[in-house]
Design an enzyme around this catalytic site. Structure first.
Site, mmCIF file in Angstrom:
data_model
loop_
_atom_site.group_PDB
_atom_site.id
_atom_site.type_symbol
_atom_site.label_atom_id
_atom_site.label_comp_id
_atom_site.label_asym_id
_atom_site.label_seq_id
_atom_site.Cartn_x
_atom_site.Cartn_y
_atom_site.Cartn_z
ATOM 1 N N ASN A 7 46.402 -49.330 14.130
ATOM 2 C CA ASN A 7 44.889 -48.809 14.317
ATOM 3 C C ASN A 7 44.229 -49.345 13.208
ATOM 4 O OD1 ASN A 7 42.502 -47.658 14.605
ATOM 5 N ND2 ASN A 7 43.209 -45.705 15.044
ATOM 6 N N LYS A 14 45.982 -48.084 9.791
ATOM 7 C CA LYS A 14 47.005 -47.033 10.039
ATOM 8 C C LYS A 14 48.376 -47.575 11.149
ATOM 9 C CE LYS A 14 43.554 -43.451 10.087
ATOM 10 N NZ LYS A 14 42.447 -43.136 10.855
ATOM 11 N N ARG A 91 45.077 -50.475 18.872
ATOM 12 C CA ARG A 91 44.058 -49.504 19.356
ATOM 13 C C ARG A 91 42.772 -50.263 19.268
ATOM 14 N NH1 ARG A 91 40.444 -45.280 16.674
ATOM 15 N NH2 ARG A 91 39.238 -44.557 18.338
ATOM 16 N N HIS A 180 37.582 -42.042 23.680
ATOM 17 C CA HIS A 180 38.604 -41.300 23.706
ATOM 18 C C HIS A 180 39.643 -41.336 24.671
ATOM 19 C CE1 HIS A 180 36.000 -38.583 20.888
ATOM 20 N NE2 HIS A 180 36.942 -39.030 20.126
ATOM 21 N N ASN A 211 36.749 -34.342 14.983
ATOM 22 C CA ASN A 211 35.633 -34.640 14.247
ATOM 23 C C ASN A 211 34.568 -35.561 15.035
ATOM 24 O OD1 ASN A 211 34.057 -34.967 11.690
ATOM 25 N ND2 ASN A 211 34.664 -37.080 11.574
ATOM 26 N N GLY A 212 35.008 -36.438 15.922
ATOM 27 C CA GLY A 212 34.106 -36.732 17.053
ATOM 28 C C GLY A 212 34.513 -35.807 18.193
ATOM 29 N N ARG A 241 27.516 -36.180 14.253
ATOM 30 C CA ARG A 241 26.951 -36.801 15.191
ATOM 31 C C ARG A 241 26.007 -35.798 15.772
ATOM 32 N NH1 ARG A 241 31.764 -39.692 17.317
ATOM 33 N NH2 ARG A 241 31.921 -41.465 15.741
ATOM 34 N N GLY A 330 41.847 -32.369 16.640
ATOM 35 C CA GLY A 330 41.793 -31.353 15.624
ATOM 36 C C GLY A 330 41.205 -29.869 15.894
ATOM 37 N N GLU A 333 42.971 -28.039 19.242
ATOM 38 C CA GLU A 333 44.353 -27.865 19.107
ATOM 39 C C GLU A 333 44.551 -26.572 18.015
ATOM 40 O OE1 GLU A 333 46.915 -31.131 17.788
ATOM 41 O OE2 GLU A 333 45.612 -32.499 19.535
ATOM 42 N N ASN A 334 43.477 -26.638 17.011
ATOM 43 C CA ASN A 334 43.671 -25.633 16.030
ATOM 44 C C ASN A 334 42.865 -24.417 15.778
ATOM 45 O OD1 ASN A 334 46.007 -26.918 14.483
ATOM 46 N ND2 ASN A 334 44.287 -28.639 14.226
ATOM 47 N N GLU A 384 47.525 -40.280 20.635
ATOM 48 C CA GLU A 384 47.091 -41.657 21.357
ATOM 49 C C GLU A 384 48.266 -42.704 20.907
ATOM 50 O OE1 GLU A 384 43.540 -39.788 19.576
ATOM 51 O OE2 GLU A 384 42.534 -41.240 20.412
HETATM 52 P P1 AMP Z 1 40.342 -35.100 14.391
HETATM 53 O O1 AMP Z 1 39.065 -35.730 14.367
HETATM 54 O O2 AMP Z 1 40.897 -34.846 15.705
HETATM 55 O O3 AMP Z 1 41.456 -35.346 13.547
HETATM 56 O O4 AMP Z 1 39.815 -33.533 14.059
HETATM 57 C C1 AMP Z 1 39.412 -33.318 12.710
HETATM 58 C C2 AMP Z 1 38.854 -31.972 12.602
HETATM 59 O O5 AMP Z 1 39.694 -30.885 12.973
HETATM 60 C C3 AMP Z 1 38.305 -31.690 11.083
HETATM 61 O O6 AMP Z 1 37.109 -32.224 10.815
HETATM 62 C C4 AMP Z 1 38.562 -30.201 11.245
HETATM 63 O O7 AMP Z 1 36.995 -29.736 11.479
HETATM 64 C C5 AMP Z 1 39.296 -29.489 12.613
HETATM 65 N N1 AMP Z 1 40.353 -28.920 12.223
HETATM 66 C C6 AMP Z 1 41.400 -29.166 11.912
HETATM 67 N N2 AMP Z 1 42.371 -27.979 11.565
HETATM 68 C C7 AMP Z 1 41.566 -26.821 11.881
HETATM 69 C C8 AMP Z 1 41.492 -25.422 11.928
HETATM 70 N N3 AMP Z 1 42.882 -24.980 11.838
HETATM 71 N N4 AMP Z 1 40.591 -24.815 12.513
HETATM 72 C C9 AMP Z 1 39.405 -25.261 12.805
HETATM 73 N N5 AMP Z 1 39.291 -26.672 12.869
HETATM 74 C C10 AMP Z 1 40.195 -27.419 12.466
#
Ligand code: AMP
Length: 397
Positions: A7, A14, A91, A180, A211-212, A241, A330, A333-334, A384
């Site tokens: 990527n 990456k 990617r 995505h 983040n997005g 955004r 992010g 899932e979390n 991905e």
């Molecule tokens: P990604 O772009 O899929 O890597 O997601 C990144 C975003 O996931 C970060 O900016 C965080 O805001 C969010 N994130 C990661 N872990 C957590 C968590 N435990 N609780 C809430 N948001 C999370």
């Protein structure tokens, strides 16, 4: 068979090396700050200590060379020589209307990716540097390209056209492409398999919220509509955004604030979303940690949740029904509280989340709705890179 997934960004590469027999990751890592002083290389072999080095990496060719040296290193390498690597998968953010599937890299494919630079000026040129850098280092290894937009090429016209003069579509291909796609395709497939059901028989909404963020309505196993548009700016509120807004705001603000095109673009892409509303952070963790006693953080969270709900409701209407909602990336899932808050207001659709199941932390795909819920709600960790490796493997084998 071993597949290297790349990527490439404008100043980073990456990578993940997959053994396709067990679909296991042998090593992953990244080269950052390419072309700047003190580039950083982080190499993470599966069964050995992580290696971090700071050295000068002038360009992507040197970056890929260093990746190869890391992968074949006597001490922390994972293969004896690069001859063990059978293919490289990249990617690519934008495949325009040309690429409806992943393809093997040829001269025509490279020309077409170049032609599409104007649709993704920040991403596609960097991906091309990655392709050329691999070509320079591994001239005999086949390469494949996997597009973020490809999965959404099944959308009907009524989903992808904007209600603006037709000539803009004809002349400049102004339309919704969606992004995505690799993630939406991957998690929808895993969700259906986990439930033991045929994806084509399910009405599904996949929520890729990181983040997005983007939501996709999946009907008959295909993308039917998605919240990101011609660019990743449309749709949900995101980390930095704005997502959807009245387009007339753009000329209004440009006029009032005497902003240039670049400045307004940067405002909407980099200085809006959670960051702008909270005045605190673009990171959902910081927002949820602060929102108990910070009104702006709470407002940012509420607006974010509200947008996700609105899209779920509109896609359920668009598909005339809903069987499965999947959370991924992010935040999806979390964030237990985000999922809880989104689902709480959707009981009219038959969504009933199980609070205890929602709290479980796991890397496995799982159901978080109650046994009575008419709609199955799931968390499916996205991958991905694995889908890129699979597509590459299937094309090359
Ligand atoms: P990604 O772009 O899929 O890597 O997601 C990144 C975003 O996931 C970060 O900016 C965080 O805001 C969010 N994130 C990661 N872990 C957590 C968590 N435990 N609780 C809430 N948001 C999370």
């Amino acid at each position: 068979m071993k597949v290297l997934v790349i990527n490439a960004g404008s100043s980073s590469i990456k990578y993940q090396l997959f053994d396709m027999i067990h679909e296991s990751v042998l090593a992953s890592g990244r080269v950052e700050r390419i072309g700047m002083d003190s580039s950083i290389v982080t190499h993470e072999p599966a069964d050995k200590e992580e290696v971090v080095e700071v050295k000068e990496i002038l360009d992507h060719v040197a970056g890929v060379k260093r990746v190869i040296e890391m992968l074949t290193h006597e001490e922390y390498g994972v293969v004896k020589s690069m001859s063990e690597i059978d293919a490289v998968g990249h990617r690519i953010v934008h495949g325009g209307e040309t690429f409806k599937n992943s393809v093997i890299v040829t001269d025509e494919v490279k020309s077409e990716i170049k032609r599409l630079f104007e649709l993704a000026p920040l991403h596609n040129p960097a991906h091309m540097m990655g392709i050329l850098a691999v070509e320079a280092n591994l001239p005999n290894v086949p390469q494949a390209v996997v597009f973020d937009t490809a999965f959404h090429q099944t959308m009907p016209k009524s989903s992808y056209l904007y209600a603006i003069p037709k000539t803009l579509y004809k002349k400049h291909k102004v339309r919704r492409y969606g992004f995505h796609g690799t993630s939406h395709a991957y998690v929808s497939d895993v969700a259906a398999k986990t439930l033991g059901k045929d994806l084509a028989a399910l009405k599904m909404i996949t929520c890729h919220i990181g983040n997005g963020g983007s939501l996709t309505a999946i009907l008959n196993g295909e993308s039917f509509d998605t919240s990101m548009g011609m660019t990743p700016l449309e749709g949900l509120m995101m980390g930095t955004r704005s997502g959807d807004l009245d387009p007339a705001i753009v000329p209004f603000v440009m006029n009032k604030e005497e902003l240039t095109l670049n400045e307004v673009n940067s405002m909407l892409n980099k200085h809006s979303g959670l960051l702008a509303v909270s005045g605190l952070s673009s990171d959902m963790r910081e927002i949820t940690d602060a929102m108990a006693d910070n009104e702006d953080a709470k407002l940012a969270f509420d607006m974010y949740v509200y947008r996700v709900k609105k899209y779920i409701g509109s896609y359920a209407a668009a598909m005339n029904g809903l069987d499965v909602v999947v959370f991924t990336a992010g935040v999806g899932e979390n964030s237990v509280v985000l999922r809880q808050s989104v689902c709480e207001g959707l009981t009219f659709l038959g969504i009933e989340i199980d609070e205890e199941l929602n709290k479980i932390r796991s890397k496995e795909p799982r159901v978080i709705s109650s046994a009575n819920s008419k709609v199955t709600v799931m968390v499916v960790p996205t991958n991905e890179e694995l889908l890129i490796a699979r597509d590459t493997y299937n094309l090359v084998k």
